[in-house]
Design a protein around this motif. Structure first.
Motif, short mmCIF file in Angstrom:
data_model
loop_
_atom_site.label_atom_id
_atom_site.label_comp_id
_atom_site.label_asym_id
_atom_site.label_seq_id
_atom_site.Cartn_x
_atom_site.Cartn_y
_atom_site.Cartn_z
N GLY A 350 -11.39 -42.43 15.72
CA GLY A 350 -11.29 -42.98 17.07
C GLY A 350 -12.04 -44.31 17.21
O GLY A 350 -12.72 -44.76 16.28
N GLY A 351 -11.90 -44.93 18.38
CA GLY A 351 -12.61 -46.18 18.68
C GLY A 351 -12.28 -47.27 17.68
O GLY A 351 -11.22 -47.29 17.06
N ALA A 352 -13.24 -48.20 17.51
CA ALA A 352 -12.99 -49.37 16.66
C ALA A 352 -12.79 -48.94 15.20
O ALA A 352 -11.94 -49.49 14.48
CB ALA A 352 -14.15 -50.35 16.77
N VAL A 353 -13.55 -47.94 14.75
CA VAL A 353 -13.40 -47.49 13.37
C VAL A 353 -12.03 -46.86 13.16
O VAL A 353 -11.33 -47.15 12.18
CB VAL A 353 -14.52 -46.49 12.99
CG1 VAL A 353 -14.23 -45.80 11.67
CG2 VAL A 353 -15.86 -47.23 12.90
N GLY A 354 -11.62 -46.03 14.09
CA GLY A 354 -10.30 -45.40 14.00
C GLY A 354 -9.19 -46.45 13.96
O GLY A 354 -8.23 -46.33 13.19
N GLN A 355 -9.33 -47.47 14.80
CA GLN A 355 -8.33 -48.55 14.81
C GLN A 355 -8.31 -49.27 13.46
O GLN A 355 -7.24 -49.52 12.90
CB GLN A 355 -8.68 -49.59 15.90
CG GLN A 355 -8.47 -49.11 17.32
CD GLN A 355 -7.00 -49.12 17.75
OE1 GLN A 355 -6.16 -49.72 17.10
NE2 GLN A 355 -6.70 -48.40 18.81
N ALA A 356 -9.49 -49.61 12.97
CA ALA A 356 -9.56 -50.36 11.70
C ALA A 356 -8.94 -49.55 10.56
O ALA A 356 -8.18 -50.06 9.74
CB ALA A 356 -11.02 -50.69 11.37
N ARG A 357 -9.25 -48.27 10.54
CA ARG A 357 -8.71 -47.43 9.46
C ARG A 357 -7.21 -47.23 9.60
O ARG A 357 -6.49 -47.17 8.61
CB ARG A 357 -9.43 -46.08 9.46
CG ARG A 357 -10.88 -46.21 9.03
CD ARG A 357 -11.61 -44.90 9.14
NE ARG A 357 -12.92 -45.01 8.53
CZ ARG A 357 -13.83 -44.06 8.58
NH1 ARG A 357 -13.57 -42.91 9.21
NH2 ARG A 357 -15.00 -44.22 8.00
N ALA A 358 -6.76 -47.11 10.84
CA ALA A 358 -5.30 -46.96 11.04
C ALA A 358 -4.58 -48.22 10.56
O ALA A 358 -3.50 -48.15 9.97
CB ALA A 358 -5.00 -46.67 12.51
N VAL A 374 7.59 -44.68 11.22
CA VAL A 374 6.56 -45.10 12.18
C VAL A 374 6.82 -44.35 13.49
O VAL A 374 7.91 -44.46 14.06
CB VAL A 374 6.66 -46.62 12.44
CG1 VAL A 374 5.66 -47.05 13.49
CG2 VAL A 374 6.46 -47.41 11.14
N TYR A 375 5.84 -43.63 13.95
CA TYR A 375 5.99 -42.86 15.20
C TYR A 375 5.72 -43.76 16.40
O TYR A 375 4.71 -44.45 16.43
CB TYR A 375 5.00 -41.68 15.17
CG TYR A 375 4.97 -40.88 16.45
CD1 TYR A 375 6.15 -40.47 17.07
CD2 TYR A 375 3.76 -40.51 17.03
CE1 TYR A 375 6.12 -39.74 18.24
CE2 TYR A 375 3.72 -39.76 18.20
CZ TYR A 375 4.90 -39.38 18.80
OH TYR A 375 4.87 -38.65 19.96
N ASN A 376 6.60 -43.72 17.39
CA ASN A 376 6.45 -44.67 18.51
C ASN A 376 5.04 -44.63 19.10
O ASN A 376 4.47 -43.58 19.35
CB ASN A 376 7.54 -44.52 19.57
CG ASN A 376 7.64 -43.19 20.29
OD1 ASN A 376 8.64 -42.91 20.95
ND2 ASN A 376 6.61 -42.35 20.21
N GLY A 377 4.49 -45.82 19.26
CA GLY A 377 3.12 -45.94 19.76
C GLY A 377 2.10 -46.17 18.66
O GLY A 377 1.03 -46.70 18.92
N ALA A 378 2.45 -45.80 17.41
CA ALA A 378 1.54 -46.08 16.30
C ALA A 378 1.37 -47.59 16.16
O ALA A 378 0.28 -48.08 15.85
CB ALA A 378 2.07 -45.49 15.00
N GLU A 379 2.47 -48.32 16.44
CA GLU A 379 2.40 -49.78 16.30
C GLU A 379 1.54 -50.41 17.38
O GLU A 379 1.24 -51.59 17.33
CB GLU A 379 3.83 -50.36 16.29
CG GLU A 379 4.50 -50.57 17.65
CD GLU A 379 5.12 -49.29 18.25
OE1 GLU A 379 4.77 -48.18 17.81
OE2 GLU A 379 5.93 -49.42 19.19
N LEU A 380 1.15 -49.60 18.38
CA LEU A 380 0.24 -50.11 19.42
C LEU A 380 -1.18 -49.59 19.19
O LEU A 380 -2.09 -49.90 19.96
CB LEU A 380 0.73 -49.66 20.81
CG LEU A 380 2.16 -50.08 21.17
CD1 LEU A 380 2.55 -49.51 22.53
CD2 LEU A 380 2.28 -51.60 21.17
N GLY A 381 -1.35 -48.78 18.16
CA GLY A 381 -2.67 -48.19 17.91
C GLY A 381 -3.08 -47.21 18.99
O GLY A 381 -4.26 -47.06 19.31
N LEU A 382 -2.11 -46.49 19.57
CA LEU A 382 -2.46 -45.54 20.62
C LEU A 382 -3.29 -44.40 20.03
O LEU A 382 -2.96 -43.89 18.95
CB LEU A 382 -1.20 -44.94 21.27
CG LEU A 382 -0.24 -45.91 21.95
CD1 LEU A 382 0.90 -45.14 22.60
CD2 LEU A 382 -0.97 -46.78 22.97
N PRO A 383 -4.34 -43.98 20.72
CA PRO A 383 -5.07 -42.79 20.29
C PRO A 383 -4.42 -41.53 20.84
O PRO A 383 -3.56 -41.61 21.71
CB PRO A 383 -6.46 -43.00 20.90
CG PRO A 383 -6.19 -43.79 22.15
CD PRO A 383 -4.94 -44.62 21.89
#
Ligand code: NOJ
Length: 533
Positions: A350-358, A374-383
């Motif tokens: 989650g958070g900044a680390v989760g975004q960076a890893r994703a 690609v699951y819809n919303g993954a391209e937006l980095g949705l948690p």
């Protein structure tokens, strides 16, 4: 692993059908875009957003079930497999969508659900009315109960959503009667694939959609359609929600391969089309059996999605996924999430680390040979949204588990498109699940404006993957890399380096094509990936 980057090697390139290396975009239609203000996404909304998907650069759509359904399980309970549910639109709209997607050079695949029907399907209603031993009941798995009054279920199988996999019905005279099998919710009775009528009807469904122009199917529960003879008890009752072992008698029975061979014979009459199976099985040999040349074209491999952000596990997931398919000459598939799995940003911390890893994992995934989903919303980095109020939860697992398992709604929250406030352009009405206010930062509109957004990274990665020759070739070679890192080379020459440590590492020689985080002084930051050529 070594302390330096070294390695290489090339595999011969193959001419491949479109789906082998396609980027598929999974549309969960309820959550994608709503065109009529009822708060639920629909085909009109999807059609309106085809320009966005073209901009994203995906090759194909996988649309989750849109057929007629009472929606007990988000459409995976189908009451008419050859019609569009009015919630989502109409057959005419589907035809228009297919044509417009094709105009934009995107293929359209759709979900089919052969393992079970809705309890509102005319077949099941006829089976209830018809009584024990009738041909109507023989399309499903009806059995007498155990015990003197037949009051105990025919075996000890649990349903994937909790509770027993059997429900007892009342016969026409009002007395408690037979039981029927439902591996999922009671509203999803399992079909009996031993009955030729079931296969014949599925054939009709496949042809119906293929003739309308669809480019293939995602086949739901492709590992579950054959049941073991005699429906024996499970040795150890596995009551975990949405999980099972390879030894589980409910799934992966050998008879399933005859069914897939039958499906493939029909698919082969439509050589442009692809059949992709949902297959949950760990053993590589057993996985490979589903994608033999006369069975499914592709099968989902969920290893990467089940893997933590740890180099050894990632490497093992990649190796195993490749091994499972190369043994039978098939092509691999990769996915980080879908509508059944917690979103990757959250899984990775989650958070900044989760975004960076994703971001890093997406680039690793896009660098691999094979098809990517690609699951819809993954391209937006949705948690994942893990704090949805109890009263809005709709996943059948929530009720079936006696309100213990919250289910999968947290990964199904509608997409934020634009603006500063919910519903962020998703609908003009009230979204079927509330959208967090913080998603104002994650809207498509906002991310399109920024080069450093997740969306921009996806666009760049998808484009490079499509046009650069360095992504060619079916295999990969691991490249020596420092501890906590991973590196592999594609036959075409791409080098993909992932840094899973918490400090920067020096990159090996080569021109940086793309990186998931800014590189300064040739140093790849923690939790990031770079592509070099
Ligand atoms: C797998 C689907 O992905 C899931 O969403 C559904 O609940 C089950 N199959 C039952 O159809």
């Amino acid at each position: 692993m070594t302390d330096t980057f070294a390695g290489g090697g090339a595999a011969p390139e193959q001419v491949a059908p479109w789906w082998r290396s396609a980027v598929f975009y999974q549309v969960y239609p309820r959550s994608f875009a709503d065109s009529n203000g009822d708060g639920v996404g629909d085909l009109g909304g999807l059609r309106d957003k085809l320009g966005y998907l073209e901009l994203l650069g995906v090759d194909a759509l996988w649309i989750c079930p849109i057929m007629r359904s009472p929606m007990a399980d988000g459409g995976y309970d189908v009451s008419d497999p050859r019609d569009i549910d009015p919630l989502f639109g109409s057959l005419e709209l589907m035809d228009e969508l297919i044509a417009e997607a094709h105009d934009r050079r995107m293929r359209v695949t759709m979900d089919l659900v052969p393992n079970h029907s809705s309890d509102q399907h005319p077949w099941f209603q006829a089976a209830l009315a018809a009584g024990p031993g009738s041909p109507e009941r023989a399309r499903y798995l009806f059995r007498d109960g155990r015990g003197p009054d037949g009051g105990a279920p025919p075996n000890n199988w649990p349903s994937i959503f909790g509770g027993p996999a059997w429900t007892r019905i009342r016969e026409a005279d009002g007395r408690p009667g037979q039981w029927y099998l439902h591996l999922f919710a009671p509203e999803q009775p399992d079909l009996n694939w031993e009955n030729p009528e079931v296969a014949a009807d599925f054939e009709q469904t496949m042809r119906f959609w293929l003739q309308r122009g669809v480019d293939g199917f995602r086949i739901d529960v492709a590992h579950g359609m054959a049941k073991p003879p005699g429906l024996p008890d499970m040795e150890t009752v596995d009551t975990r929600m949405l999980a099972h072992e390879d030894s589980d008698p409910r799934f992966n029975n050998p008879g399933v391969h005859r069914i897939h061979r039958g499906i493939r014979r029909i698919m082969d009459e439509y050589p442009h089309a692809v059949a992709i199976g949902e297959v949950w099985v760990n053993d590589n040999n057993r996985f490979g059996e589903y994608v033999r040349p006369d069975e499914l074209h592709l099968a989902f491999n969920f290893r990467l999605a089940e893997t933590p952000f740890a180099p050894d596990s990632i490497r093992a997931a990649v190796d195993n996924s490749l091994r499972a398919v190369t043994m039978v000459g098939a092509s691999p598939t990769w996915t980080l999430s879908n509508h059944d799995i917690a979103r990757e940003v959250t899984r990775y911390g989650g958070g900044a680390v989760g975004q960076a890893r994703a971001r890093a994992m997406m680039m690793l995934e896009m660098a691999l040979p094979g098809a990517v989903f690609v699951y819809n919303g993954a391209e937006l980095g949705l948690p994942n949204v893990d704090d949805l109020p109890d009263e809005v939860l709709q996943d059948p697992a929530w009720a079936r588990s006696g309100h213990v398992e919250r289910g999968r709604d947290g990964c199904r929250v509608p997409l934020p498109w634009e603006g500063e406030r919910s519903p962020f352009g998703f609908t003009t009405g009230r979204p079927w699940l509330p959208i967090p206010a913080q998603w104002a930062q994650l809207t498509v509109e906002r991310q399109l404006e920024r080069l450093d957004s997740m969306l921009s990274l996806y666009r760049m990665a998808i484009e490079l993957r499509a046009v650069r020759p360095e992504f060619a070739g079916p295999g990969l070679e691991w490249y020596g890399s420092p501890p906590g890192c991973l590196a592999f080379r594609r036959a075409g020459g791409l080098l993909c380096v992932l840094n899973a440590t918490d400090s920067p590492i020096v990159l090996p020689a080569g021109e940086v094509l793309l990186s998931s985080a800014p590189i300064t002084a040739r140093k790849l930051p923690a939790n990031s990936t770079a592509w070099l050529v």
